[in-house]
Design an enzyme around this catalytic site. Sequence first.
Site, PDB file in Angstrom:
ATOM      1  N   ASP A   1       0.825  -1.417  -0.142  1.00 21.94           N
ATOM      2  CA  ASP A   1       0.318   0.072   0.083  1.00 21.94           C
ATOM      3  C   ASP A   1       0.821   1.045  -0.072  1.00 21.94           C
ATOM      4  O   ASP A   1       2.030   1.299   1.068  1.00 21.94           O
ATOM      5  CB  ASP A   1      -0.704   0.219   1.518  1.00 21.94           C
ATOM      6  CG  ASP A   1      -1.976   0.639   1.270  1.00 21.94           C
ATOM      7  OD1 ASP A   1      -2.904   1.179   0.728  1.00 21.94           O
ATOM      8  OD2 ASP A   1      -1.731   2.304   0.871  1.00 21.94           O
TER       9      ASP A   1
ATOM     10  N   ASN B   1     -13.645  -2.532   2.306  1.00 23.98           N
ATOM     11  CA  ASN B   1     -14.147  -1.712   2.546  1.00 23.98           C
ATOM     12  C   ASN B   1     -14.955  -2.110   1.455  1.00 23.98           C
ATOM     13  O   ASN B   1     -14.869  -1.824  -0.183  1.00 23.98           O
ATOM     14  CB  ASN B   1     -13.199  -0.517   2.668  1.00 23.98           C
ATOM     15  CG  ASN B   1     -12.568  -0.750   4.164  1.00 23.98           C
ATOM     16  OD1 ASN B   1     -12.828  -1.012   4.689  1.00 23.98           O
ATOM     17  ND2 ASN B   1     -11.496   0.297   3.753  1.00 23.98           N
TER      18      ASN B   1
ATOM     19  N   GLY C   1     -15.389   3.662   3.886  1.00 27.75           N
ATOM     20  CA  GLY C   1     -14.330   4.390   3.176  1.00 27.75           C
ATOM     21  C   GLY C   1     -13.163   3.804   2.288  1.00 27.75           C
ATOM     22  O   GLY C   1     -12.379   4.183   2.054  1.00 27.75           O
ATOM     23  N   GLN C   2     -14.568   3.351   1.338  1.00 33.30           N
ATOM     24  CA  GLN C   2     -13.605   2.812   0.134  1.00 33.30           C
ATOM     25  C   GLN C   2     -13.231   3.412  -0.895  1.00 33.30           C
ATOM     26  O   GLN C   2     -13.779   4.244  -1.048  1.00 33.30           O
ATOM     27  CB  GLN C   2     -14.931   1.574  -1.200  1.00 33.30           C
ATOM     28  CG  GLN C   2     -13.978   0.857  -2.834  1.00 33.30           C
ATOM     29  CD  GLN C   2     -14.601  -0.340  -2.671  1.00 33.30           C
ATOM     30  OE1 GLN C   2     -15.809  -0.353  -2.204  1.00 33.30           O
ATOM     31  NE2 GLN C   2     -14.057  -0.810  -3.838  1.00 33.30           N
TER      32      GLN C   2
ATOM     33  N   HIS D   1     -10.447  -5.199  -3.308  1.00 29.12           N
ATOM     34  CA  HIS D   1      -8.921  -5.628  -2.710  1.00 29.12           C
ATOM     35  C   HIS D   1      -9.140  -5.821  -1.073  1.00 29.12           C
ATOM     36  O   HIS D   1     -10.321  -5.647  -0.296  1.00 29.12           O
ATOM     37  CB  HIS D   1      -8.172  -5.037  -3.260  1.00 29.12           C
ATOM     38  CG  HIS D   1      -8.583  -2.742  -1.833  1.00 29.12           C
ATOM     39  ND1 HIS D   1      -9.618  -2.389  -3.176  1.00 29.12           N
ATOM     40  CD2 HIS D   1      -8.131  -1.803  -1.194  1.00 29.12           C
ATOM     41  CE1 HIS D   1      -9.736  -1.337  -2.579  1.00 29.12           C
ATOM     42  NE2 HIS D   1      -9.355  -1.397  -1.277  1.00 29.12           N
TER      43      HIS D   1
ATOM     44  N   HIS E   1      -6.933  -6.177   2.744  1.00 27.90           N
ATOM     45  CA  HIS E   1      -6.072  -4.988   3.241  1.00 27.90           C
ATOM     46  C   HIS E   1      -5.315  -6.447   4.072  1.00 27.90           C
ATOM     47  O   HIS E   1      -5.909  -6.151   5.160  1.00 27.90           O
ATOM     48  CB  HIS E   1      -6.360  -3.730   4.030  1.00 27.90           C
ATOM     49  CG  HIS E   1      -6.678  -2.686   3.075  1.00 27.90           C
ATOM     50  ND1 HIS E   1      -6.018  -1.455   3.079  1.00 27.90           N
ATOM     51  CD2 HIS E   1      -7.825  -2.748   2.356  1.00 27.90           C
ATOM     52  CE1 HIS E   1      -6.607  -0.237   2.318  1.00 27.90           C
ATOM     53  NE2 HIS E   1      -7.738  -1.090   2.373  1.00 27.90           N
TER      54      HIS E   1
HETATM   55  P1  AMP Z   1      -9.872   1.445   0.449  1.00 33.55           P
HETATM   56  O1  AMP Z   1      -9.860   3.288   1.167  1.00 33.55           O
HETATM   57  O2  AMP Z   1     -10.284   0.299   1.355  1.00 33.55           O
HETATM   58  O3  AMP Z   1     -10.324   1.586  -1.449  1.00 33.55           O
HETATM   59  O4  AMP Z   1      -8.368   1.460   0.183  1.00 33.55           O
HETATM   60  C1  AMP Z   1      -7.364   1.540  -1.123  1.00 33.55           C
HETATM   61  C2  AMP Z   1      -6.038   1.526  -0.686  1.00 33.55           C
HETATM   62  O5  AMP Z   1      -5.076   1.917  -1.900  1.00 33.55           O
HETATM   63  C3  AMP Z   1      -5.885   2.694   0.195  1.00 33.55           C
HETATM   64  O6  AMP Z   1      -4.847   1.713   0.923  1.00 33.55           O
HETATM   65  C4  AMP Z   1      -4.645   3.458  -0.981  1.00 33.55           C
HETATM   66  O7  AMP Z   1      -3.170   3.987   0.316  1.00 33.55           O
HETATM   67  C5  AMP Z   1      -4.110   2.692  -1.408  1.00 33.55           C
HETATM   68  N1  AMP Z   1      -3.546   2.679  -2.700  1.00 33.55           N
HETATM   69  C6  AMP Z   1      -3.852   4.467  -3.613  1.00 33.55           C
HETATM   70  N2  AMP Z   1      -3.598   4.219  -4.817  1.00 33.55           N
HETATM   71  C7  AMP Z   1      -2.240   3.132  -4.077  1.00 33.55           C
HETATM   72  C8  AMP Z   1      -1.410   3.007  -5.559  1.00 33.55           C
HETATM   73  N3  AMP Z   1      -0.558   3.493  -6.500  1.00 33.55           N
HETATM   74  N4  AMP Z   1      -0.384   1.665  -4.933  1.00 33.55           N
HETATM   75  C9  AMP Z   1      -0.778   1.459  -4.142  1.00 33.55           C
HETATM   76  N5  AMP Z   1      -1.648   1.441  -3.233  1.00 33.55           N
HETATM   77  C10 AMP Z   1      -2.726   2.765  -3.900  1.00 33.55           C
END
Ligand code: AMP
Length: 113
Positions: free
Chosen positions: A29, A86, A92-93, A99, A101
Amino acid sequence: MDCLFCKIVNNEVPAKIVYRDDLVLAFEDINPQAPHHILIIPQKHISTINELTSEDNELIGHMVQTAKLLAKELNVADEGYRLVMNCNASAGQTVFHVHIHLMGGRRFTWPPG
Ligand code: AMP
Ligand code: ZN
């Protein structure tokens, strides 16, 4: 399709990839919330958990199995780790490609924020 995680799957956006096979991809991440914070995604685009069908059961199982193996590799399996998915705005997605986490290396509290 303008999807950040599809672009990572297609090597159009760089990422620190830690695992890849025919079905899934795992990468660090960009904004880690724990000493270890990995995202496990399907290679095929699925926007949210709401779009999953029974045909995705094996895929989702494989994502969880991948998280389990990575937790072991990161040496957090025994002490404990957290898996989070999420779905949509209230949860908070922010990236609309499903995905998991995988977070580990610190103590987590419950309930989550
Ligand atoms: P969510 O809030 O569950 O949709 O999580 C999305 C996640 O993607 C967040 O933890 C971000 O920090 C992560 N994220 C966003 N852009 C990137 C990227 N380019 N590379 C890796 N992680 C990312
Ligand atoms: Zn996508």
